[in-house]
Write a protein that holds these residues in place. Structure first.
Motif, PDB file in Angstrom:
ATOM      1  N   GLY A   1       0.812  -1.206   0.000  1.00 47.06           N
ATOM      2  CA  GLY A   1       0.000   0.000   0.000  1.00 47.06           C
ATOM      3  C   GLY A   1       0.845   1.256   0.000  1.00 47.06           C
ATOM      4  O   GLY A   1       0.469   2.288   0.545  1.00 47.06           O
ATOM      5  N   ALA A   2       2.020   1.177  -0.622  1.00 45.91           N
ATOM      6  CA  ALA A   2       2.972   2.290  -0.548  1.00 45.91           C
ATOM      7  C   ALA A   2       2.492   3.528  -1.287  1.00 45.91           C
ATOM      8  O   ALA A   2       3.032   4.608  -1.100  1.00 45.91           O
ATOM      9  CB  ALA A   2       4.326   1.858  -1.102  1.00 45.91           C
ATOM     10  N   ASN A   3       1.482   3.368  -2.138  1.00 46.08           N
ATOM     11  CA  ASN A   3       0.967   4.541  -2.847  1.00 46.08           C
ATOM     12  C   ASN A   3       0.354   5.549  -1.888  1.00 46.08           C
ATOM     13  O   ASN A   3       0.052   6.673  -2.268  1.00 46.08           O
ATOM     14  CB  ASN A   3      -0.064   4.122  -3.895  1.00 46.08           C
ATOM     15  N   GLN A   4       0.170   5.171  -0.639  1.00 49.49           N
ATOM     16  CA  GLN A   4      -0.309   6.130   0.357  1.00 49.49           C
ATOM     17  C   GLN A   4       0.762   7.149   0.712  1.00 49.49           C
ATOM     18  O   GLN A   4       0.465   8.226   1.212  1.00 49.49           O
ATOM     19  CB  GLN A   4      -0.729   5.395   1.635  1.00 49.49           C
ATOM     20  N   PHE A   5       2.020   6.808   0.453  1.00 44.75           N
ATOM     21  CA  PHE A   5       3.116   7.631   0.938  1.00 44.75           C
ATOM     22  C   PHE A   5       4.071   8.109  -0.150  1.00 44.75           C
ATOM     23  O   PHE A   5       4.841   9.024   0.067  1.00 44.75           O
ATOM     24  CB  PHE A   5       3.923   6.854   1.980  1.00 44.75           C
ATOM     25  N   LEU A   6       4.036   7.480  -1.332  1.00 45.67           N
ATOM     26  CA  LEU A   6       4.987   7.823  -2.379  1.00 45.67           C
ATOM     27  C   LEU A   6       4.328   8.631  -3.488  1.00 45.67           C
ATOM     28  O   LEU A   6       3.194   8.376  -3.870  1.00 45.67           O
ATOM     29  CB  LEU A   6       5.583   6.554  -2.988  1.00 45.67           C
ATOM     30  N   SER A   7       5.066   9.583  -4.034  1.00 48.13           N
ATOM     31  CA  SER A   7       4.580  10.344  -5.181  1.00 48.13           C
ATOM     32  C   SER A   7       4.728   9.497  -6.440  1.00 48.13           C
ATOM     33  O   SER A   7       5.427   8.487  -6.450  1.00 48.13           O
ATOM     34  CB  SER A   7       5.391  11.633  -5.340  1.00 48.13           C
ATOM     35  N   GLN A   8       4.077   9.923  -7.516  1.00 52.97           N
ATOM     36  CA  GLN A   8       4.189   9.189  -8.772  1.00 52.97           C
ATOM     37  C   GLN A   8       5.635   9.177  -9.272  1.00 52.97           C
ATOM     38  O   GLN A   8       6.101   8.184  -9.837  1.00 52.97           O
ATOM     39  CB  GLN A   8       3.267   9.819  -9.828  1.00 52.97           C
ATOM     40  N   ASP A   9       6.352  10.276  -9.077  1.00 52.34           N
ATOM     41  CA  ASP A   9       7.752  10.326  -9.494  1.00 52.34           C
ATOM     42  C   ASP A   9       8.589   9.313  -8.722  1.00 52.34           C
ATOM     43  O   ASP A   9       9.473   8.651  -9.279  1.00 52.34           O
ATOM     44  CB  ASP A   9       8.327  11.735  -9.285  1.00 52.34           C
ATOM     45  N   GLU A  10       8.322   9.187  -7.423  1.00 56.13           N
ATOM     46  CA  GLU A  10       9.050   8.226  -6.605  1.00 56.13           C
ATOM     47  C   GLU A  10       8.723   6.796  -7.021  1.00 56.13           C
ATOM     48  O   GLU A  10       9.592   5.925  -7.039  1.00 56.13           O
ATOM     49  CB  GLU A  10       8.739   8.453  -5.130  1.00 56.13           C
ATOM     50  N   VAL A  11       7.459   6.565  -7.354  1.00 57.83           N
ATOM     51  CA  VAL A  11       7.048   5.241  -7.818  1.00 57.83           C
ATOM     52  C   VAL A  11       7.797   4.872  -9.098  1.00 57.83           C
ATOM     53  O   VAL A  11       8.319   3.763  -9.240  1.00 57.83           O
ATOM     54  CB  VAL A  11       5.525   5.202  -8.064  1.00 57.83           C
ATOM     55  N   ARG A  12       7.864   5.812 -10.038  1.00 57.54           N
ATOM     56  CA  ARG A  12       8.568   5.543 -11.299  1.00 57.54           C
ATOM     57  C   ARG A  12      10.059   5.296 -11.065  1.00 57.54           C
ATOM     58  O   ARG A  12      10.667   4.430 -11.715  1.00 57.54           O
ATOM     59  CB  ARG A  12       8.361   6.712 -12.274  1.00 57.54           C
ATOM     60  N   LEU A  13      10.647   6.042 -10.133  1.00 56.93           N
ATOM     61  CA  LEU A  13      12.059   5.844  -9.820  1.00 56.93           C
ATOM     62  C   LEU A  13      12.305   4.438  -9.292  1.00 56.93           C
ATOM     63  O   LEU A  13      13.260   3.760  -9.693  1.00 56.93           O
ATOM     64  CB  LEU A  13      12.528   6.885  -8.801  1.00 56.93           C
ATOM     65  N   LEU A  14      11.436   3.990  -8.392  1.00 60.67           N
ATOM     66  CA  LEU A  14      11.589   2.645  -7.841  1.00 60.67           C
ATOM     67  C   LEU A  14      11.428   1.579  -8.917  1.00 60.67           C
ATOM     68  O   LEU A  14      12.179   0.602  -8.963  1.00 60.67           O
ATOM     69  CB  LEU A  14      10.562   2.418  -6.733  1.00 60.67           C
ATOM     70  N   GLU A  15      10.444   1.766  -9.784  1.00 55.89           N
ATOM     71  CA  GLU A  15      10.216   0.789 -10.842  1.00 55.89           C
ATOM     72  C   GLU A  15      11.411   0.719 -11.788  1.00 55.89           C
ATOM     73  O   GLU A  15      11.815  -0.358 -12.229  1.00 55.89           O
ATOM     74  CB  GLU A  15       8.930   1.136 -11.592  1.00 55.89           C
TER      75      GLU A  15
END
Length: 212
Positions: free
Chosen positions: A40-54
């Motif tokens: 459920g990390a989308n509660q805390f991460l921005s879309q930019d951070e999500v893309r960086l992790l991916e």
């Protein structure tokens, strides 16, 4: 690190979002599933951070774990990092750096404190895993309410999902998120009784922001 108990549960409630963010940024890249589906990390991460992790997972799967743990630990030690950002955004407003504050509040022991200072990533990962285990036991709605320190209630498995705005307004907490909060049923039943409601659903209808 200690398990969740009467002495430290207040700290978890006070810094609920901060701890969730640490867990999300420090652990969740390790999963093989899509980023937004994991922890459920989308509660805390921005879309930019999500893309960086991916992207990290795709490009450097072998080193991804070390990279992310290092970034989170650096911030925990009071060092600047553009990815993790400022812990103040998640309610951490102390003058001391997080690792010092956690030690003073006895959330971490002296051995852990020294290990983090030496940037021991294995010890820090173990800390985050235990942190997640403790954090997962807590009903998120209790982080808004904080009207008691009854750990049996706060960690009750019998809970109901309540819209964040309804619950925040009812608790007068000013605690705003984009998601639902899980509130112990025993508390909702007591509040329902106070409002002369015959059921939890009736009480939730009374506090529904759409009805006001």
């Amino acid at each position: 690190m200690e398990k969740l108990n009467y002495n430290n549960v207040g700290f978890y409630l006070e810094y609920y979002d901060l701890l969730g963010y640490m867990i999300a940024t420090g652990l969740y890249y390790e999963g093989g599933s899509a980023v937004l589906d994991f922890y459920g990390a989308n509660q805390f991460l921005s879309q930019d951070e999500v893309r960086l992790l991916e992207n990290l997972r795709k490009k450097t799967p072998e080193s991804c774990e070390k990279i992310m743990l290092s970034k989170v630990l650096n911030v925990f030690l009071g060092e600047e990092d553009a990815f993790v950002g400022d812990f103040n955004d998640f309610g951490y407003n102390e003058d001391k750096v997080p690792v010092n504050y956690f030690f003073e509040k006895e959330i971490i022991n002296r051995t852990e404190y020294k290990a983090f200072r030496k940037k021991d990533l294995a010890a820090f990962k173990t800390f985050l895993v235990t942190l997640k285990e403790n954090w997962d036991r807590i009903n998120s709605g209790c982080a808004c309410c904080k009207n008691c320190d009854n750990i049996r209630r706060i960690t009750s498995k019998h809970s109901t999902s309540v819209h964040w705005q309804d619950w925040s307004d009812f608790c007068q907490s000013g605690y705003y998120t984009r998601y639902y909060r899980y509130v112990p049923d025993i508390c909702l039943k007591e509040f329902a009784k106070d409002f002369d409601c015959k059921s939890i659903d009736e009480f939730l209808g009374v506090i529904d922001h759409n009805n006001r």
